[in-house]
Every structure is written in C-alpha cells, then in structure tokens.
Design an enzyme around this catalytic site. Structure first.
Site, PDB file in Angstrom:
ATOM      1  N   HIS A  26      -4.175   9.825  -0.324  1.00  0.00           N
ATOM      2  CA  HIS A  26      -5.078  10.334  -0.579  1.00  0.00           C
ATOM      3  C   HIS A  26      -5.721   9.614  -2.081  1.00  0.00           C
ATOM      4  CE1 HIS A  26      -1.793  12.391  -3.113  1.00  0.00           C
ATOM      5  NE2 HIS A  26      -2.721  13.211  -3.604  1.00  0.00           N
TER       6      HIS A  26
ATOM      7  N   HIS B 119      -6.135  10.571  -5.280  1.00  0.00           N
ATOM      8  CA  HIS B 119      -6.068  11.042  -6.198  1.00  0.00           C
ATOM      9  C   HIS B 119      -5.543  10.513  -7.278  1.00  0.00           C
ATOM     10  CE1 HIS B 119      -5.322  15.886  -4.967  1.00  0.00           C
ATOM     11  NE2 HIS B 119      -6.713  15.313  -5.314  1.00  0.00           N
TER      12      HIS B 119
ATOM     13  N   ASP C  99      -3.442   9.990  -9.776  1.00  0.00           N
ATOM     14  CA  ASP C  99      -1.728   9.751  -9.362  1.00  0.00           C
ATOM     15  C   ASP C  99      -1.596   8.846  -8.194  1.00  0.00           C
ATOM     16  OD1 ASP C  99      -1.926  12.246  -8.639  1.00  0.00           O
ATOM     17  OD2 ASP C  99      -0.138  12.222  -8.945  1.00  0.00           O
ATOM     18  N   HIS C 100      -2.310   8.657  -7.199  1.00  0.00           N
ATOM     19  CA  HIS C 100      -1.880   8.035  -6.672  1.00  0.00           C
ATOM     20  C   HIS C 100      -2.700   6.802  -6.445  1.00  0.00           C
ATOM     21  CE1 HIS C 100       0.648  10.989  -5.183  1.00  0.00           C
ATOM     22  NE2 HIS C 100      -0.094  11.367  -5.602  1.00  0.00           N
TER      23      HIS C 100
ATOM     24  N   HIS D 212      -4.496  19.495   0.783  1.00  0.00           N
ATOM     25  CA  HIS D 212      -4.353  19.809  -1.143  1.00  0.00           C
ATOM     26  C   HIS D 212      -5.407  18.290  -0.468  1.00  0.00           C
ATOM     27  CE1 HIS D 212      -2.722  17.402  -3.906  1.00  0.00           C
ATOM     28  NE2 HIS D 212      -2.441  16.767  -3.733  1.00  0.00           N
TER      29      HIS D 212
ATOM     30  N   ASP E 117       1.124  13.809  -1.428  1.00  0.00           N
ATOM     31  CA  ASP E 117       1.034  15.109  -1.300  1.00  0.00           C
ATOM     32  C   ASP E 117       1.108  16.380  -0.913  1.00  0.00           C
ATOM     33  OD1 ASP E 117       1.380  13.902  -4.403  1.00  0.00           O
ATOM     34  OD2 ASP E 117      -0.307  14.583  -5.010  1.00  0.00           O
TER      35      ASP E 117
ATOM     36  N   HIS F 149       6.334  13.159  -5.600  1.00  0.00           N
ATOM     37  CA  HIS F 149       6.883  13.961  -6.973  1.00  0.00           C
ATOM     38  C   HIS F 149       7.435  14.101  -6.750  1.00  0.00           C
ATOM     39  CE1 HIS F 149       2.882  13.956  -8.717  1.00  0.00           C
ATOM     40  NE2 HIS F 149       2.028  13.993  -8.110  1.00  0.00           N
TER      41      HIS F 149
END
Ligand code: ZN
Ligand code: FE
Length: 262
Positions: free
Chosen positions: A61, A63, A65-66, A117, A136, A174
């Site tokens: 996805h 985001h 942090d990905h 999410h 996530d 995570h």
C-alpha cells in the site's frame, strides 16, 4: 536480529526499519526481493552483508513507511516493482489486483484485495510456501487502523485472510504484537491461548527477536479483530458500546474504536 524462516526454498528475513517496521527480504540462491521498503538504507546494508542481488520490490500500500525507499532502490538496482493497481506507487511497473498471480523467486503468489487500512491495499499469498505478506492489514494479534476504508470493508478483508490455511505464516509490516496483546486481553481476559501468546512473545522480545511471523491459526485463536463473531468478543463490544454486539461489523467497529483510544 537474524531470524530467518524458510518457505520451500525461499528464505524470509526481517530488516528492521524506523521504530517498528519490518521490511521483509525474500531470498533464494543469490536473488532477493524486498516487501514494503519504507527506507532504502536497511536494504542497502542487508544486500552488502549478504551479497544478494536485489531483483524486485513488492509494495502492499501507498503509505510512506512502506514506499519511502522504493524510488531509490529501483534506481540503484535492476528491479521489477509490483504494487496495488488502485494506489499511486513510485516506479511501479506491474499493477496488481485481486485474482492476479505473481511469481516471486520461482514461487507463485496470488493477490488478494484487502481494502480498509487503505482502499487499494493488497496482500500476497503463496499456497505452496504457506506464506502471507499482508502489510498493515492483519497484524500479529491486531489489525491496521481504518485510514481510508470502512469497518464493513475491513471485516470482509480480514475474513479473506482468516480463511487461509491455519499453518500459513503471517508476515506483517510492524512489530506491534505486545501492545496488541495487551489490548486483546482487555477484550478477552479469559482467553488462555492469548495469555500463553503474551508469555511467548515477551520472551521473544526479551531475546531481541521478532514476534513475526505468526500463523493464521494463532490469529484465529487470539486476534480479537478476527473473532468478532465469537460470543465473548461480541459481549465485550456490547459492554463498551451498547448495541455493538448485534452483528460482526458493529462489533469490529466498536473494538477498533476502543483500540484507538486504548
Ligand atoms: Zn500503513
Ligand atoms: Fe505501516
């Protein structure tokens, strides 16, 4: 942290990033593929350490942090970049949707749409390897926050993952497990499997080991977000939010909101 686990001939190792992210590095022979590289630095370091060649990047996805390290890695190495069709992913070459199959290091993964999410979030499942890469969406003993989707969408998405074979290993993005378990125990204080899981995961963290992967069977037994049809979880939701025990989606919405303020 050198924990590795084998799936057939593919090895998966977690590359810790930021505070609590795991970038999963799949390796076979001298080739590697990384999943959700939010930061390029840990990937560069792992490639130097292992001598592996990076040939692919998979994104679940959009985001930061990905995807934060995707452009740098894609420009530095000769990689394919696979990502969800319905999201904007830097350097994406192959857009993935439910029903697509993708071969990663010789193993076939099927793509599952798991909106909730984010709206375009995908998961990848290898039936042969017994591997689930779920970003996530499903966490060990928890699930992602609903930034874009609705509780009803997330219940359907989590249901698809919960129906995978019990031994399937769950590689999420995570290390949230201990705080997820503390919340799960507030929902189900008498769940003996959950208490045992807390003891085991505490020991893993004390040894500096990841608590991931778990298995789908463990998640079905202990993850409250997969247990919204269980009378004990519905009753806990009802006590927290009157009316929420009426159906699984209302129960899910109530415990997701409860977790956000826990
Ligand atoms: Zn995310
Ligand atoms: Fe994340």
């Amino acid at each position: 942290m050198n924990a590795t686990s084998a799936t057939g001939s593919i090895t998966l190792r977690p590359l810790p990033a930021f505070q609590d992210n795991y970038i999963w590095m799949l390796a076979r022979d001298n080739e590697a593929i990384v999943v959700d590289p939010g930061d390029a630095a840990p990937v560069h370091a792992a490639l130097r350490r292992t001598g592996l060649n990076l040939t692919g990047i998979v994104v679940t996805h959009h985001h930061g942090d990905h995807v934060g390290g995707v452009a740098e890695l894609a420009d530095a190495y000769r990689t394919r970049v696979w990502g969800p069709r319905r999201e904007e992913i830097p350097r994406r070459q192959v857009a993935l949707d439910e029903g697509d199959s993708v071969e990663l290091l010789g193993e076939v993964f099927s793509v599952i749409d798991v909106p909730g999410h984010t709206l375009g979030h995908i998961a990848l499942h290898s039936p042969a390897g017994g591997t689930l890469l779920c970003g996530d969406t499903l966490f060990a003993c928890g699930c992602g926050r609903l930034f874009e989707g609705t509780p009803a969408q997330m219940v359907v998405s989590l249901g698809k993952l919960a129906r995978l074979p019990g031994p399937t290993r769950v590689y999420c993005a995570h290390e949230y497990t201990l705080s997820n378990i503390r919340f799960a125990l507030a929902v189900e204080p008498d769940n003996a499997d959950l208490a045992a899981r807390q003891r085991a995961c505490k020991e893993q963290r004390e040894r500096g080991e990841p608590t991931v992967p778990s298995t789908i069977a463990e998640e079905r037994a202990t993850n409250p977000f997969l247990r919204c049809s269980e009378p004990v979880v519905r009753a806990a939701a009802e006590r927290r939010t009157p009316g929420a025990g009426a159906d699984p989606v209302s129960t899910f919405a109530a415990i997701r909101a409860w977790k956000n303020s826990f």
